[in-house]
Design a protein around this motif. Structure first.
Motif, PDB file in Angstrom:
ATOM      1  N   SER A 116       7.380  19.619  20.243  1.00 33.12           N
ATOM      2  CA  SER A 116       6.733  19.516  21.560  1.00 33.12           C
ATOM      3  C   SER A 116       5.923  20.763  21.872  1.00 33.12           C
ATOM      4  N   ALA A 117       6.447  21.928  21.514  1.00 32.02           N
ATOM      5  CA  ALA A 117       5.722  23.173  21.763  1.00 32.02           C
ATOM      6  C   ALA A 117       4.417  23.205  20.965  1.00 32.02           C
ATOM      7  N   ARG A 118       4.479  22.762  19.700  1.00 27.97           N
ATOM      8  CA  ARG A 118       3.259  22.731  18.895  1.00 27.97           C
ATOM      9  C   ARG A 118       2.261  21.724  19.449  1.00 27.97           C
ATOM     10  N   ALA A 119       2.765  20.581  19.943  1.00 25.37           N
ATOM     11  CA  ALA A 119       1.872  19.591  20.545  1.00 25.37           C
ATOM     12  C   ALA A 119       1.194  20.176  21.774  1.00 25.37           C
ATOM     13  N   SER A 120       1.915  20.981  22.522  1.00 27.83           N
ATOM     14  CA  SER A 120       1.343  21.614  23.711  1.00 27.83           C
ATOM     15  C   SER A 120       0.205  22.559  23.338  1.00 27.83           C
ATOM     16  N   LEU A 121       0.455  23.438  22.364  1.00 28.15           N
ATOM     17  CA  LEU A 121      -0.571  24.394  21.957  1.00 28.15           C
ATOM     18  C   LEU A 121      -1.731  23.706  21.253  1.00 28.15           C
ATOM     19  N   ARG A 122      -1.403  22.718  20.435  1.00 26.42           N
ATOM     20  CA  ARG A 122      -2.433  22.020  19.687  1.00 26.42           C
ATOM     21  C   ARG A 122      -3.330  21.197  20.616  1.00 26.42           C
ATOM     22  N   GLY A 123      -2.781  20.701  21.713  1.00 27.71           N
ATOM     23  CA  GLY A 123      -3.554  19.868  22.621  1.00 27.71           C
ATOM     24  C   GLY A 123      -4.684  20.595  23.308  1.00 27.71           C
ATOM     25  N   LEU A 124      -4.653  21.943  23.303  1.00 27.81           N
ATOM     26  CA  LEU A 124      -5.704  22.712  23.962  1.00 27.81           C
ATOM     27  C   LEU A 124      -6.804  23.153  23.005  1.00 27.81           C
ATOM     28  N   ARG A 125      -6.696  22.790  21.745  1.00 31.46           N
ATOM     29  CA  ARG A 125      -7.671  23.269  20.786  1.00 31.46           C
ATOM     30  C   ARG A 125      -9.046  22.675  21.072  1.00 31.46           C
ATOM     31  N   ARG A 126     -10.051  23.379  20.649  1.00 27.13           N
ATOM     32  CA  ARG A 126     -11.403  22.842  20.636  1.00 27.13           C
ATOM     33  C   ARG A 126     -11.691  22.356  19.218  1.00 27.13           C
ATOM     34  N   PRO A 127     -12.336  21.207  19.042  1.00 32.96           N
ATOM     35  CA  PRO A 127     -12.648  20.764  17.673  1.00 32.96           C
ATOM     36  C   PRO A 127     -13.517  21.805  16.984  1.00 32.96           C
ATOM     37  N   LYS A 128     -12.988  22.410  15.912  1.00 31.45           N
ATOM     38  CA  LYS A 128     -13.706  23.497  15.259  1.00 31.45           C
ATOM     39  C   LYS A 128     -13.759  23.299  13.758  1.00 31.45           C
TER      40      LYS A 128
END
Length: 459
Positions: A116-128
């Motif tokens: 869940s923590a990784r999903a939280s951080l990953r959800g804010l990424r910009r497509p790069k």
């Protein structure tokens, strides 16, 4: 990653992403609390013993592994026994005392919290991701294929015949007893009018031909025919099916990626110094990797053999690492053993991972904390300079054993390589970042720091 994309994170998109990330962060914290409650609830039957015994067992097993690698004879045997017997004893203790229910419940909750923590951080990424642009198919492609690479994949998959059927000219290496120079073949192909250079072979051969392609600003094609194919993986190619790489000849897109340089020699993946570089110098390594490593590690880990390295990555110094890995673009995680992957190949930066484990205590810390342990240093830089107490040191460049004069200078050439890849390809696997619980807590409280939003955690 398969096609060119233009994605803007603005307005409602950022707001929606923050909302989702906040709920994932809150779920992660709730699961952590649940894990603590499970352990605390079993305290009457030894619940806290579950946690302490498990952590102690993990630390002791890590120390046993170090003792096994750093010694010979009876000491090595004893270390191996400790490394194997400790986890078994912990499991037996859990089973016989009835604590396995608490242990399984706590581990399940902790694993869910991490996800869940990784999903939280990953959800804010910009497509790069490394975006591709459409280009016309090459008219005079030349593919250089090493028939010995990857256990004979060129012959096994009929790559030469398939490439020729698609209009490419194929140059075969490794058909005789002598050594064929891929650079000479690549330069000859350019002189004869090739408008694309490709390689079916290992990462070392790929790097040499890639440098020629970059020099003449020609597209470069990777055919997955090596042993590990790390460069191909980070390009998003299908490592299980080399034939699919040839689709780039007819239906492909072009990527601009970086090319590493170590003392004038190109590399597409990594340059290794220290223990690994010393071990691969041994002729027996290719046929007996584990036995050769075990034979040489004791002296290397205890500082009785090998050079003393002094590393400078831009303005940061690192003294006497036992092993150093310099990569063409940083890896997502400082995991020199697991290999990992690089989210980007066009950042214009080198990654540097230094490892130093001086004894059982640091080995136990490494087992408990992983890449956050004090024995692992992870840096990014534009330039890495490696000096030593010797005039020449062993270096492994994309797995190839070399010996270079000191100081050894590693740099990166940003976006000089045009790589042609199939338009339809699997894409590189996601490499989850290390969970930073401070950011997760701030997200859960609705106060994310600017770095959390700005930085990308995924490709």
């Amino acid at each position: 990653m398969n096609e060119t994309r233009t994605t803007r994170t603005s307005g409602p998109t950022i707001k929606d992403a923050l909302t989702r990330a906040r709920w994932w962060a809150r779920l992660a914290l709730a699961l952590v609390v649940g894990c603590v409650l499970v352990v605390a609830g079993g305290a009457g039957s030894g619940g806290w013993l579950v946690l302490l015994t498990g952590l102690a067992g993990l630390a002791l097993a890590g120390a046993g592994v170090w003792w096994m690698l750093a010694h010979r004879g009876g000491a090595r045997f004893l270390g191996g026994v400790v490394a194997v017997a400790t986890p078994v004893c912990v499991l037996v203790l859990y089973a016989t005392s009835g604590l396995w229910v608490v242990a399984v419940g706590a581990l399940a909750l902790w694993a869910a919290a991490l996800a869940s923590a990784r999903a939280s951080l990953r959800g804010l990424r910009r497509p790069k991701g490394t975006h591709g642009r459409r280009t016309p198919p090459p008219r005079r492609p030349v593919l250089i294929m090493n028939v010995r690479s990857g256990g004979g994949k060129v012959v096994k998959h009929g790559l030469a015949e398939r490439a020729e059927a698609l209009g490419a000219r194929v140059v075969l290496l490794g058909t005789g007893d002598g050594w064929d120079d891929p650079v000479a073949e690549a330069r000859k192909a350019v002189a004869e009018g090739a408008d694309l250079l490709g390689v079916a072979g290992g990462d070392g051969t790929q790097a040499l031909v890639a440098a020629v392609a970059a020099e003449h600003d020609l597209p470069f094609l990777v055919v997955v025919a090596g042993t590990r194919n790390h460069f191909a993986m980070d390009l998003g190619l299908d490592r299980t099916d080399p034939v699919r790489s040839l689709d780039a000849l007819t239906q492909g897109v072009e990527l601009r990626v970086d090319l590493g340089d170590v003392d004038g020699r190109p590399f597409v993946n990594t340059v290794s110094f220290g223990a690994y570089a010393e071990i691969v110098q041994n002729p027996a390594y290719r046929d007996a990797k584990a036995a050769t490593a075990l034979e040489h590690l004791p002296e290397l880990l205890q500082g009785q053999a090998g050079p003393v390295l002094d590393v400078r990555a831009d303005d940061t110094g690192l003294h006497a690492p036992q092993a150093l890995l310099v990569s063409n673009n940083p890896y997502a995680r400082a995991d020199p053993i697991g290999g990992g992957r690089r989210p980007r190949l066009d950042t214009g930066l080198l990654g540097a991972i230094g490892v130093r484990v001086d004894g059982p205590a640091q080995a136990a810390e490494l087992a408990l904390l992983g890449e956050r342990a004090s024995g692992i240093t992870s840096l990014t830089s534009h330039r890495v300079v490696v000096e030593a107490d010797r005039d020449r040191i062993p270096v492994a460049v994309d797995g190839e054993a070399l010996e270079l004069p000191t100081p050894v200078v590693c740099t990166v050439r940003p976006r000089v390589l045009r790589v042609r890849v199939p338009k339809h390809r699997p894409g590189a696997p996601y490499a989850p970042p290390t969970v930073d619980w401070r950011r997760v807590v701030r997200l859960a409280l609705g106060r994310p720091d600017p770095r959390t939003i700005k930085e990308a955690y995924d490709v």
